[in-house]
Scaffold this active site. Structure first.
Site, PDB file in Angstrom:
ATOM      1  N   LYS A 180       0.856  -1.183   0.000  1.00 30.93           N
ATOM      2  CA  LYS A 180       0.000   0.000   0.000  1.00 30.93           C
ATOM      3  C   LYS A 180       0.893   1.234   0.000  1.00 30.93           C
ATOM      4  CE  LYS A 180      -3.553   2.359   2.669  1.00 30.93           C
ATOM      5  NZ  LYS A 180      -4.437   2.283   3.835  1.00 30.93           N
ATOM      6  N   LYS A 233      -1.976  -1.453  -4.019  1.00 31.95           N
ATOM      7  CA  LYS A 233      -2.874  -0.306  -3.929  1.00 31.95           C
ATOM      8  C   LYS A 233      -2.075   0.988  -3.968  1.00 31.95           C
ATOM      9  CE  LYS A 233      -5.873   1.916  -0.615  1.00 31.95           C
ATOM     10  NZ  LYS A 233      -6.302   1.961   0.752  1.00 31.95           N
TER      11      LYS A 233
HETATM   12  C1  PBG Z   1      -6.760   3.418   5.288  1.00 29.78           C
HETATM   13  C2  PBG Z   1      -7.382   3.196   3.967  1.00 29.78           C
HETATM   14  C3  PBG Z   1      -7.235   4.087   2.903  1.00 29.78           C
HETATM   15  C4  PBG Z   1      -7.975   3.559   1.856  1.00 29.78           C
HETATM   16  C5  PBG Z   1      -8.528   2.360   2.270  1.00 29.78           C
HETATM   17  N1  PBG Z   1      -8.150   2.143   3.605  1.00 29.78           N
HETATM   18  C6  PBG Z   1      -6.544   5.323   2.681  1.00 29.78           C
HETATM   19  C7  PBG Z   1      -5.647   6.055   3.550  1.00 29.78           C
HETATM   20  O1  PBG Z   1      -4.493   5.688   3.720  1.00 29.78           O
HETATM   21  O2  PBG Z   1      -6.106   7.107   4.033  1.00 29.78           O
HETATM   22  C8  PBG Z   1      -8.081   4.256   0.535  1.00 29.78           C
HETATM   23  C9  PBG Z   1      -9.052   3.793  -0.413  1.00 29.78           C
HETATM   24  C10 PBG Z   1      -9.379   4.733  -1.499  1.00 29.78           C
HETATM   25  O3  PBG Z   1      -8.769   5.797  -1.685  1.00 29.78           O
HETATM   26  O4  PBG Z   1     -10.315   4.390  -2.224  1.00 29.78           O
HETATM   27  N2  PBG Z   1      -7.008   2.576   6.229  1.00 29.78           N
END
Ligand code: PBG
Length: 308
Positions: A180, A233
């Site tokens: 991520k 991601k």
């Molecule tokens: C954090 C989380 C994030 C997303 C899913 N779970 C983003 C973040 O780091 O703030 C992002 C998903 C998206 O942008 O669609 N737990």
């Protein structure tokens, strides 16, 4: 030509994300994500029944906190919006795979994915991992089929796997947000969940987008800790990472077509500069071509009408 096309999208590849709020009969439009809503559990059940008839059978749920505190304690409450929604969906709808996001960012006052300690302020990795296991346990208790830890804390997958094994949740799965990246494409999501970091950023725990080998290291670690599916991601600016992950591991791989990627398409469509349907199908097909077995996408519901 259709007959020789190498990549074919299928409805079973798609996972539709939803935001859940507490209360009843709520359907709140999300300004940053045109066409999407935050639902209370009762309305979410109706919505999921509808997408199921369109052929979507997997959902990823995010809970929106009612009361935040320093440690994000609502996140593991058995009466939290998310836990209630999971129970209701499992009770009322058959044949739906329910995946739940496991993180603290929507529940902590700091807006960080972990518990903050000390001065200068830092994220306490090990304490956070213990809380993440508690959250996962509350989701499993409610009936979640898979949990998806997204906090990017070291050891989170192993801790959840151990907790599952010890508490009789051996049949539940882990969809690990393994690679991520610390990305600008999450902006609209943070509006939807009200989960913006209140100080600093997530660079100490999410990955630097200049790196590629590290993604493989993270994925390998999650596989060895007991993940059932690993994830890259975001997706679109990271197709190279998806391909490397698929080639290196031959392991079930998901990619997250994130909020900023969705919002870009919607803004272009609004400006009248693209053919929306064609662009969405191109994007989803490209993510699959890159190597993703599963695609988490806010387009899942609309795309279902076109895929069949
Ligand atoms: C954090 C989380 C994030 C997303 C899913 N779970 C983003 C973040 O780091 O703030 C992002 C998903 C998206 O942008 O669609 N737990």
């Amino acid at each position: 030509m259709n007959r020789v096309a190498q990549t074919r999208l299928s409805l079973k590849d798609l996972i539709m994300p939803y935001f859940v709020v507490s209360g009843k009969n709520k359907q709140q439009p999300i300004h940053s994500l045109p066409g999407l809503y935050r639902f209370s559990s009762d309305n979410l059940v109706k919505e999921i029944k509808e997408i199921k008839t369109q052929g979507i059978s997997k959902v990823l749920l995010f809970g929106k906190a009612e009361h935040k505190d320093a440690e994000g304690s609502e996140s593991f409450s058995k009466d939290g919006a998310l836990q209630q929604a999971v129970r209701m969906i499992k009770e009322k709808i058959k044949g739906i795979t329910v995946i739940t996001d496991v993180c603290l960012c929507g529940y902590t006052l700091s807006g960080h994915c972990g518990i903050v300690k000390g001065s200068p302020r830092q994220i306490d990795n090990d304490r956070t991992v213990k809380v993440l296991a508690k959250i996962a346990s509350s989701h499993a208790q409610a009936g979640a089929d898979l949990v998806a830890p997204s906090a990017m804390m070291d050891g989170q997958v192993g801790a959840i796997r151990k907790m599952f094994d010890q508490h009789g949740f051996g049949s539940r799965g882990i969809l690990a947000y393994s690679a991520k990246y610390c990305s600008n494409f999450y902006g609209p999501f943070r509006d939807a969940l009200d989960s913006r970091p209140q100080f600093s950023d997530r660079k100490t725990y999410q990955m630097d987008f200049r790196n590629s080998d590290q993604a493989l290291k993270e994925i390998k670690a999650d596989i060895s800790q007991g993940a059932d599916i690993v994830m890259v991601k975001p997706a679109l600016a990271y197709l190279d990472i998806i391909r490397r992950a698929k080639d290196n591991f031959k392991f079930p791989l998901a990619a997250y077509n994130v909020s900023g990627e969705y919002a870009m398409v919607k803004q272009m469509a609004k400006a009248g500069v693209i053919k929306e349907k064609e662009m969405i199908l191109e994007i989803l097909t490209a993510i699959k071509r890159a190597g993703a077995d599963l695609i988490i996408t806010y387009h899942a519901k609309e795309a279902a009408k076109w895929i069949k």
